[in-house]
Design a protein around this motif. Structure first.
Motif, PDB file in Angstrom:
ATOM      1  N   ASN A 182       1.504   2.762 -10.720  1.00  0.00           N
ATOM      2  CA  ASN A 182       0.771   3.942 -10.260  1.00  0.00           C
ATOM      3  C   ASN A 182      -0.700   3.666  -9.956  1.00  0.00           C
ATOM      4  O   ASN A 182      -1.365   4.487  -9.334  1.00  0.00           O
ATOM      5  N   THR A 183      -1.218   2.543 -10.435  1.00  0.00           N
ATOM      6  CA  THR A 183      -2.647   2.229 -10.215  1.00  0.00           C
ATOM      7  C   THR A 183      -2.852   1.410  -8.939  1.00  0.00           C
ATOM      8  O   THR A 183      -3.977   1.033  -8.621  1.00  0.00           O
ATOM      9  N   LEU A 184      -1.771   1.106  -8.250  1.00  0.00           N
ATOM     10  CA  LEU A 184      -1.831   0.191  -7.114  1.00  0.00           C
ATOM     11  C   LEU A 184      -2.814   0.628  -6.022  1.00  0.00           C
ATOM     12  O   LEU A 184      -2.806   1.786  -5.609  1.00  0.00           O
ATOM     13  N   GLU A 185      -3.659  -0.293  -5.623  1.00  0.00           N
ATOM     14  CA  GLU A 185      -4.611  -0.018  -4.534  1.00  0.00           C
ATOM     15  C   GLU A 185      -4.580  -1.196  -3.577  1.00  0.00           C
ATOM     16  O   GLU A 185      -4.386  -2.332  -4.009  1.00  0.00           O
ATOM     17  N   THR A 186      -4.819  -0.911  -2.297  1.00  0.00           N
ATOM     18  CA  THR A 186      -4.879  -2.027  -1.346  1.00  0.00           C
ATOM     19  C   THR A 186      -6.279  -2.111  -0.731  1.00  0.00           C
ATOM     20  O   THR A 186      -6.989  -1.118  -0.640  1.00  0.00           O
ATOM     21  N   TYR A 187      -6.632  -3.331  -0.350  1.00  0.00           N
ATOM     22  CA  TYR A 187      -7.949  -3.606   0.228  1.00  0.00           C
ATOM     23  C   TYR A 187      -7.761  -4.512   1.442  1.00  0.00           C
ATOM     24  O   TYR A 187      -6.705  -5.124   1.603  1.00  0.00           O
ATOM     25  N   LYS A 188      -8.830  -4.665   2.197  1.00  0.00           N
ATOM     26  CA  LYS A 188      -8.847  -5.587   3.351  1.00  0.00           C
ATOM     27  C   LYS A 188      -7.618  -5.387   4.252  1.00  0.00           C
ATOM     28  O   LYS A 188      -6.766  -6.293   4.379  1.00  0.00           O
ATOM     29  N   ASP A 189      -7.518  -4.190   4.791  1.00  0.00           N
ATOM     30  CA  ASP A 189      -6.407  -3.861   5.690  1.00  0.00           C
ATOM     31  C   ASP A 189      -5.039  -4.126   5.064  1.00  0.00           C
ATOM     32  O   ASP A 189      -4.119  -4.600   5.733  1.00  0.00           O
ATOM     33  N   GLY A 190      -4.954  -3.870   3.790  1.00  0.00           N
ATOM     34  CA  GLY A 190      -3.665  -4.010   3.119  1.00  0.00           C
ATOM     35  C   GLY A 190      -3.280  -5.436   2.759  1.00  0.00           C
ATOM     36  O   GLY A 190      -2.174  -5.687   2.301  1.00  0.00           O
TER      37      GLY A 190
END
Ligand code: 5GP
Ligand code: MN
Length: 317
Positions: free
Chosen positions: A211-219
């Motif tokens: 549930n804490t998952l986050e994406t960065y740098k265009d995924g």
């Protein structure tokens, strides 16, 4: 190098075997396979593990008598101290400096970042696992691979290759495992012990973590984290998180998966996995950690947002 290690084994009587903190399958499997090899040569062998053996590796056959399995750093002398699968000396755990007083250090490892801290260093970064290097060593020493040794070596190769999925899954790794199955190892039984014997609390924590998952740098970069509160709320132990970062690595199209786990109030352990060309060992090295190109770890101090920012900056270069 093999000849020098052979001389140490043949000329010595008392041996200490140890490995890194945060025990994994290669760490425990390597220690126990070397233990049985030395016992078969009528040597006295002691295994020192700073951490408790994680639940999923407790089936591995090791010393039956507790006096041969130590959880406090011994103070007496040994002819040789084997340090296995351990890239940096301090990864043996608190009090590691004293080990040099225990005897001649033989460092056997397959991490590219190994700092060659031993008196002898047998490092092969092309080996799938430390247990694979030991398998070759046993053959060189003319030691037959017993059933106990085979279970330990097989489990080490299975887990360090991510169930034969990573780049280190070589023809050699398969051929050794083929030999080990002929000795009697049953891959399905070992897979059940390692991958299908989890406590249910592990899945409660996994749910919260996902549930804490986050994406960065265009995924391209995906980060999940676990706080001390999440451990507490799900009644889970740290060892339950083994394998979590591999789940998030399964996301299509990402380059790097990162799991950040709280260790203390302002201290976090990072596990990084690369799916592409990024060398995560060199990123972790910048924070005093290390590992392999596609699987590495380190510790970073600060609050969770600072830790994320610092690691993302390090990846940017
Ligand atoms: P994990 O993320 O599963 O803890 O570790 C991945 C790989 O990196 C393993 O081979 C492990 O031994 C290595 N590793 C993890 N943390 C550290 C660290 O702090 N220092 C070093 N030298 N290696 C690490
Ligand atoms: Mn290993």
């Amino acid at each position: 190098m093999l000849k020098q290690i052979k001389d140490r084994v043949e000329g010595g009587k008392r041996f200490l075997i140890t490995t890194h903190i945060d025990l994994d399958g290669d760490a425990v499997g390597s220690c126990f396979s070397l233990y049985w090899a030395l016992i078969s040569q009528k040597k006295d062998a002691y295994v020192y593990l700073k951490d408790m053996i994680p639940y999923k590796y407790r089936f591995l056959p090791g010393p039956k008598e507790p006096r041969y399995l130590l959880n406090t750093m011994p103070e007496d002398r040994f002819d040789t101290v084997f340090v296995l699968d351990c890239g940096d000396f301090h990864r043996v755990g608190k009090g590691y400096e004293n080990l040099k007083n225990n005897g001649f250090i033989v460092n056997i490892d397959h991490h590219s970042t190994n700092s060659s801290f031993g008196n002898l260093n047998l490092i092969d970064e092309d080996a799938s696992s430390t247990a694979e290097i030991l398998y070759d060593l046993f053959r060189y020493l003319g030691i037959d691979i017993s059933y106990e040794m085979a279970i330990n070596i097989y489990t080490a190769i299975l887990t360090d290759t991510g169930s034969f999925r990573y780049d280190n899954t070589t023809p050699k790794a398969f051929s050794i495992c083929g030999h080990l199955t002929r000795i009697g190892v049953r891959p399905s039984s070992i897979a059940t012990m390692v991958y299908e014997s989890h406590p249910k609390e592990r899945f409660i924590l996994l749910g919260k973590t996902l549930n804490t998952l986050e994406t960065y740098k265009d995924g391209k970069i995906v980060i999940a984290h676990i706080t001390s509160d999440m451990f507490y709320d799900s009644k889970a132990l740290e060892e339950f998180t083994d394998g979590f970062v591999e789940y998030i690595k399964e996301i299509d199209g990402i380059d790097i998966a990162i799991l950040i786990r709280q260790i203390e109030n302002s201290r976090y352990k990072l596990s990084m996995r690369s799916k592409g060309e990024v060398d995560v060992a060199s990123i972790c090295r910048a924070f005093g950690g290390g590992g392999h190109k596609k699987a590495a770890g380190c510790y970073i101090n600060g609050d969770i947002e600072t830790v994320k920012r610092r690691v993302l900056e390090a990846i940017e270069g």
